[in-house]
Enzyme design. Sequence first.
Site, PDB file in Angstrom:
ATOM      1  N   ALA A 220       0.823  -1.209   0.000  1.00 38.28           N
ATOM      2  CA  ALA A 220       0.000   0.000   0.000  1.00 38.28           C
ATOM      3  C   ALA A 220       0.860   1.263   0.000  1.00 38.28           C
ATOM      4  CB  ALA A 220      -0.939  -0.002   1.202  1.00 38.28           C
TER       5      ALA A 220
ATOM      6  N   GLY B 276       1.955   1.590  -3.479  1.00 37.10           N
ATOM      7  CA  GLY B 276       0.779   1.875  -4.300  1.00 37.10           C
ATOM      8  C   GLY B 276       0.286   3.300  -4.146  1.00 37.10           C
ATOM      9  N   ASP B 277       0.361   3.831  -2.944  1.00 36.22           N
ATOM     10  CA  ASP B 277      -0.037   5.214  -2.690  1.00 36.22           C
ATOM     11  C   ASP B 277       0.808   6.169  -3.531  1.00 36.22           C
ATOM     12  OD1 ASP B 277      -1.295   7.444  -1.152  1.00 36.22           O
ATOM     13  OD2 ASP B 277       0.740   7.650  -0.357  1.00 36.22           O
ATOM     14  N   ALA B 278       2.118   5.956  -3.527  1.00 37.93           N
ATOM     15  CA  ALA B 278       3.022   6.824  -4.291  1.00 37.93           C
ATOM     16  C   ALA B 278       2.779   6.690  -5.796  1.00 37.93           C
ATOM     17  CB  ALA B 278       4.467   6.494  -3.952  1.00 37.93           C
TER      18      ALA B 278
ATOM     19  N   GLU C  97      -0.589   8.360  -6.717  1.00 38.46           N
ATOM     20  CA  GLU C  97      -0.438   9.819  -6.645  1.00 38.46           C
ATOM     21  C   GLU C  97       0.306  10.343  -7.875  1.00 38.46           C
ATOM     22  OE1 GLU C  97      -0.912  13.579  -4.941  1.00 38.46           O
ATOM     23  OE2 GLU C  97      -1.467  11.783  -3.811  1.00 38.46           O
TER      24      GLU C  97
END
EC number: 3.1.26.-
Length: 130
Positions: A15, A18-20, A23
């Site tokens: 995660a 995945g967040d980076a 974004e």
Amino acid sequence: MRLANPLTLPPLTLAYLGDALYEAFVRERLLERGYVRVNDLHRHALRYVQATAQAAILHHLMPALTEQEQDVVRRGRNAKGHGAPKSADPAEYAASTGFEALVGYLYLAGQAERLSEVLQAAADFIERGQ
């Protein structure tokens, strides 16, 4: 990138990546659409990256995910230690963590085409107004 077995990584690690990745995808998409002022970029990016939006995206995408992808989402959603900020609904925050884990997993598994499909579907969903 390709990692031998990204399923061996903790779901919160998936995660985090995945967040980076999500974004960066959103920022690039907004630049392609002509947003160049930082304040505009930030304001528009929030529509895509808030926990509420990611939870809605995940709910929309779940029927189209493979069994393995759904397992990755479940692992991310059920991971301990990702306490939601006070401003976020805990269930939505957990779902958004599941979505981010899926993005990180697809990237590390070297599934670039599938990752592109998921990111495109997510952005299209938000742009249609959910």
